[in-house]
Write a protein that holds these residues in place. Sequence first.
Motif, PDB file in Angstrom:
ATOM      1  N   GLU A 126       0.835  -1.207   0.000  1.00 49.26           N
ATOM      2  CA  GLU A 126       0.000   0.000   0.000  1.00 49.26           C
ATOM      3  C   GLU A 126       0.868   1.255   0.000  1.00 49.26           C
ATOM      4  O   GLU A 126       0.600   2.207  -0.725  1.00 49.26           O
ATOM      5  CB  GLU A 126      -0.913  -0.007   1.217  1.00 49.26           C
ATOM      6  CG  GLU A 126      -2.112  -0.899   0.998  1.00 49.26           C
ATOM      7  CD  GLU A 126      -3.109  -0.841   2.128  1.00 49.26           C
ATOM      8  OE1 GLU A 126      -2.689  -0.685   3.285  1.00 49.26           O
ATOM      9  OE2 GLU A 126      -4.311  -0.960   1.845  1.00 49.26           O
ATOM     10  N   ASN A 194     -10.950  -4.248   0.768  1.00 52.88           N
ATOM     11  CA  ASN A 194     -11.778  -3.867   1.927  1.00 52.88           C
ATOM     12  C   ASN A 194     -13.044  -4.724   2.020  1.00 52.88           C
ATOM     13  O   ASN A 194     -13.469  -5.096   3.113  1.00 52.88           O
ATOM     14  CB  ASN A 194     -12.170  -2.389   1.849  1.00 52.88           C
ATOM     15  CG  ASN A 194     -11.040  -1.499   2.353  1.00 52.88           C
ATOM     16  OD1 ASN A 194     -10.035  -1.997   2.841  1.00 52.88           O
ATOM     17  ND2 ASN A 194     -11.204  -0.200   2.230  1.00 52.88           N
ATOM     18  N   GLY A 228     -20.177  -3.241   7.541  1.00 50.11           N
ATOM     19  CA  GLY A 228     -20.667  -1.874   7.443  1.00 50.11           C
ATOM     20  C   GLY A 228     -19.833  -0.900   8.282  1.00 50.11           C
ATOM     21  O   GLY A 228     -18.937  -1.313   9.034  1.00 50.11           O
ATOM     22  N   ILE A 237     -13.214   8.129   7.076  1.00 51.58           N
ATOM     23  CA  ILE A 237     -12.509   6.938   6.571  1.00 51.58           C
ATOM     24  C   ILE A 237     -11.486   7.239   5.468  1.00 51.58           C
ATOM     25  O   ILE A 237     -10.628   6.417   5.208  1.00 51.58           O
ATOM     26  CB  ILE A 237     -13.475   5.826   6.085  1.00 51.58           C
ATOM     27  CG1 ILE A 237     -14.434   6.379   5.039  1.00 51.58           C
ATOM     28  CG2 ILE A 237     -14.210   5.176   7.253  1.00 51.58           C
ATOM     29  CD1 ILE A 237     -15.269   5.296   4.373  1.00 51.58           C
ATOM     30  N   LYS A 242      -6.921   6.473   9.402  1.00 54.03           N
ATOM     31  CA  LYS A 242      -8.165   6.458  10.174  1.00 54.03           C
ATOM     32  C   LYS A 242      -8.850   5.120   9.963  1.00 54.03           C
ATOM     33  O   LYS A 242      -9.095   4.709   8.829  1.00 54.03           O
ATOM     34  CB  LYS A 242      -9.085   7.604   9.736  1.00 54.03           C
ATOM     35  CG  LYS A 242      -8.695   8.927  10.356  1.00 54.03           C
ATOM     36  CD  LYS A 242      -9.148   8.997  11.799  1.00 54.03           C
ATOM     37  CE  LYS A 242      -8.443  10.040  12.631  1.00 54.03           C
ATOM     38  NZ  LYS A 242      -8.566  11.390  12.285  1.00 54.03           N
ATOM     39  N   ALA A 244     -12.205   2.605  11.116  1.00 53.64           N
ATOM     40  CA  ALA A 244     -13.540   2.765  11.691  1.00 53.64           C
ATOM     41  C   ALA A 244     -13.861   1.598  12.615  1.00 53.64           C
ATOM     42  O   ALA A 244     -14.920   1.559  13.227  1.00 53.64           O
ATOM     43  CB  ALA A 244     -14.566   2.863  10.569  1.00 53.64           C
ATOM     44  N   THR A 245     -12.949   0.642  12.701  1.00 50.20           N
ATOM     45  CA  THR A 245     -13.225  -0.542  13.501  1.00 50.20           C
ATOM     46  C   THR A 245     -11.917  -1.175  13.978  1.00 50.20           C
ATOM     47  O   THR A 245     -10.866  -0.971  13.352  1.00 50.20           O
ATOM     48  CB  THR A 245     -13.991  -1.585  12.650  1.00 50.20           C
ATOM     49  OG1 THR A 245     -14.062  -2.800  13.390  1.00 50.20           O
ATOM     50  CG2 THR A 245     -13.286  -1.887  11.346  1.00 50.20           C
ATOM     51  N   GLY A 250      -6.459  -3.938   9.138  1.00 48.83           N
ATOM     52  CA  GLY A 250      -6.080  -2.804   8.286  1.00 48.83           C
ATOM     53  C   GLY A 250      -5.235  -1.790   9.037  1.00 48.83           C
ATOM     54  O   GLY A 250      -5.156  -1.804  10.259  1.00 48.83           O
ATOM     55  N   ILE A 253      -4.765   3.096   5.781  1.00 50.76           N
ATOM     56  CA  ILE A 253      -4.115   3.944   4.760  1.00 50.76           C
ATOM     57  C   ILE A 253      -4.751   3.738   3.379  1.00 50.76           C
ATOM     58  O   ILE A 253      -4.655   4.583   2.502  1.00 50.76           O
ATOM     59  CB  ILE A 253      -2.584   3.689   4.728  1.00 50.76           C
ATOM     60  CG1 ILE A 253      -1.883   4.850   4.034  1.00 50.76           C
ATOM     61  CG2 ILE A 253      -2.245   2.360   4.078  1.00 50.76           C
ATOM     62  CD1 ILE A 253      -0.392   4.781   4.047  1.00 50.76           C
ATOM     63  N   LEU A 255      -7.879   3.749   2.004  1.00 51.33           N
ATOM     64  CA  LEU A 255      -8.830   4.701   1.410  1.00 51.33           C
ATOM     65  C   LEU A 255      -8.208   6.089   1.229  1.00 51.33           C
ATOM     66  O   LEU A 255      -8.631   6.859   0.375  1.00 51.33           O
ATOM     67  CB  LEU A 255     -10.103   4.792   2.261  1.00 51.33           C
ATOM     68  CG  LEU A 255     -11.006   3.552   2.200  1.00 51.33           C
ATOM     69  CD1 LEU A 255     -12.236   3.754   3.065  1.00 51.33           C
ATOM     70  CD2 LEU A 255     -11.425   3.251   0.761  1.00 51.33           C
ATOM     71  N   TYR A 256      -7.193   6.376   2.037  1.00 49.30           N
ATOM     72  CA  TYR A 256      -6.474   7.643   1.861  1.00 49.30           C
ATOM     73  C   TYR A 256      -5.756   7.608   0.511  1.00 49.30           C
ATOM     74  O   TYR A 256      -5.828   8.562  -0.272  1.00 49.30           O
ATOM     75  CB  TYR A 256      -5.479   7.834   3.015  1.00 49.30           C
ATOM     76  CG  TYR A 256      -4.527   8.979   2.805  1.00 49.30           C
ATOM     77  CD1 TYR A 256      -4.931  10.288   3.054  1.00 49.30           C
ATOM     78  CD2 TYR A 256      -3.235   8.763   2.322  1.00 49.30           C
ATOM     79  CE1 TYR A 256      -4.062  11.346   2.844  1.00 49.30           C
ATOM     80  CE2 TYR A 256      -2.368   9.813   2.110  1.00 49.30           C
ATOM     81  CZ  TYR A 256      -2.784  11.100   2.372  1.00 49.30           C
ATOM     82  OH  TYR A 256      -1.931  12.145   2.154  1.00 49.30           O
ATOM     83  N   PHE A 281     -19.407   1.560  -2.269  1.00 50.57           N
ATOM     84  CA  PHE A 281     -18.575   2.676  -2.716  1.00 50.57           C
ATOM     85  C   PHE A 281     -18.916   2.954  -4.173  1.00 50.57           C
ATOM     86  O   PHE A 281     -19.061   2.021  -4.967  1.00 50.57           O
ATOM     87  CB  PHE A 281     -17.087   2.315  -2.626  1.00 50.57           C
ATOM     88  CG  PHE A 281     -16.554   2.341  -1.220  1.00 50.57           C
ATOM     89  CD1 PHE A 281     -16.077   3.519  -0.662  1.00 50.57           C
ATOM     90  CD2 PHE A 281     -16.529   1.184  -0.451  1.00 50.57           C
ATOM     91  CE1 PHE A 281     -15.590   3.544   0.632  1.00 50.57           C
ATOM     92  CE2 PHE A 281     -16.038   1.192   0.848  1.00 50.57           C
ATOM     93  CZ  PHE A 281     -15.566   2.376   1.398  1.00 50.57           C
TER      94      PHE A 281
HETATM   95  P1  ADP Z   1      -7.686  -0.242   6.324  1.00 48.46           P
HETATM   96  O1  ADP Z   1      -6.296  -0.489   5.895  1.00 48.46           O
HETATM   97  O2  ADP Z   1      -7.858  -0.140   7.816  1.00 48.46           O
HETATM   98  O3  ADP Z   1      -8.657  -1.175   5.693  1.00 48.46           O
HETATM   99  P2  ADP Z   1      -8.863   1.901   4.774  1.00 48.46           P
HETATM  100  O4  ADP Z   1      -8.322   3.284   4.652  1.00 48.46           O
HETATM  101  O5  ADP Z   1      -8.955   1.057   3.556  1.00 48.46           O
HETATM  102  O6  ADP Z   1      -7.980   1.223   5.889  1.00 48.46           O
HETATM  103  O7  ADP Z   1     -10.310   2.004   5.422  1.00 48.46           O
HETATM  104  C1  ADP Z   1     -10.522   2.836   6.544  1.00 48.46           C
HETATM  105  C2  ADP Z   1     -11.558   2.225   7.440  1.00 48.46           C
HETATM  106  O8  ADP Z   1     -12.840   2.254   6.804  1.00 48.46           O
HETATM  107  C3  ADP Z   1     -11.295   0.781   7.764  1.00 48.46           C
HETATM  108  O9  ADP Z   1     -10.440   0.660   8.887  1.00 48.46           O
HETATM  109  C4  ADP Z   1     -12.698   0.246   8.025  1.00 48.46           C
HETATM  110  O10 ADP Z   1     -13.061   0.485   9.368  1.00 48.46           O
HETATM  111  C5  ADP Z   1     -13.597   1.104   7.135  1.00 48.46           C
HETATM  112  N1  ADP Z   1     -13.953   0.407   5.878  1.00 48.46           N
HETATM  113  C6  ADP Z   1     -13.414   0.597   4.663  1.00 48.46           C
HETATM  114  N2  ADP Z   1     -14.014  -0.182   3.734  1.00 48.46           N
HETATM  115  C7  ADP Z   1     -14.965  -0.878   4.382  1.00 48.46           C
HETATM  116  C8  ADP Z   1     -15.935  -1.855   3.969  1.00 48.46           C
HETATM  117  N3  ADP Z   1     -16.048  -2.260   2.706  1.00 48.46           N
HETATM  118  N4  ADP Z   1     -16.752  -2.359   4.932  1.00 48.46           N
HETATM  119  C9  ADP Z   1     -16.674  -1.957   6.214  1.00 48.46           C
HETATM  120  N5  ADP Z   1     -15.775  -1.046   6.655  1.00 48.46           N
HETATM  121  C10 ADP Z   1     -14.933  -0.510   5.755  1.00 48.46           C
END
Ligand code: ADP
Length: 292
Positions: A126, A194, A228, A237, A242, A244-245, A250, A253, A255-256, A281
């Motif tokens: 990544e 993801n 979700g 996100i 950042k 979300a869980t 993960g 990084i 989605l950034y 998305f």
């Molecule tokens: P990571 O490397 O943690 O997956 P991302 O930047 O790709 O980081 O995503 C950021 C956060 O958004 C993830 O930690 C997750 O909590 C949330 N997220 C992203 N995509 C999804 C998805 N398809 N379903 C649920 N949560 C998602």
Amino acid sequence: MDEHWNDLLKRQVWKHFRDMEIPEELFPLLESVSTSYTNFEKEHRLLERVMDLSSEELYESNSELRKRNQELDQFVYSTSHDLRAPLTSILGVLAIAKTEDDIDQLHQLISLMETSASRLDDFISEVIGYSRNKKAPVVIGTINFQELVESCIARLDFMPNANGIKFEIEIDEQKKFFGDSTRLEIIISNLISNAIKYSDPEKESSFALIKITTDPNLKLIVEDNGIGISERSVPTIFEMFKRATSHGYGSGIGLYILKETLDKLKGTVKVQSVEGEGTTFEISIPNQQEVR
Ligand code: ADP
């Protein structure tokens, strides 16, 4: 006094001559002073405009620099954590494995090490993707979406939950799409990884639907029925590191990088998510070549 003279000159002439008659022989001189004044004022206004623009540019590059500096701080902090965590866990498991004789136990330990190693590999790819996007110029070519999506899925096959996901691909190419295949791959890969990472083990079956239309701009939808994202977390996100869980492995990084990559392609992203139900998305990217 001549009506068409420069205003400043008129004021100066008025100061010196008041109601006196201006000598005839001075007229050519005053005429050329008036032209010089007018030219000078024009250049002055031009210079002011250039200075305004430069300070605007300076302000913009300063804010950009400040943003990059903050990101760098965060990057160094999180990178050291994300690189060390899997390594420490590999070292820990190795220490246990050294004293283990049972072959089944050893297999289990090896698969734990494999998970940590792929986590490390995932993170490093990544970061490489990020730096590739920053430096490489946008290269335009025709895209074979079916191949691109299939190769992304194949490359993510190593991920722990990948085998349990039913991938559906729907492609409807109304018009030929021209774009940057390397960057499209980064975007598609991130979304699919993801969908795999955040699939819901509680659900009977998990799916990831990848829908592509080109009309002539690209619309890419990646929908899953995973865990979700909470409403509160959705706005953050796309920020660096950042998450979300705490579920999954993960680093926050992906989605950034997706957002930065999309910015290069002048694309946009929308996300819709319901906690416990799934996430969608929607990416839009303009066709990079005019299509007739
Ligand atoms: P990571 O490397 O943690 O997956 P991302 O930047 O790709 O980081 O995503 C950021 C956060 O958004 C993830 O930690 C997750 O909590 C949330 N997220 C992203 N995509 C999804 C998805 N398809 N379903 C649920 N949560 C998602």
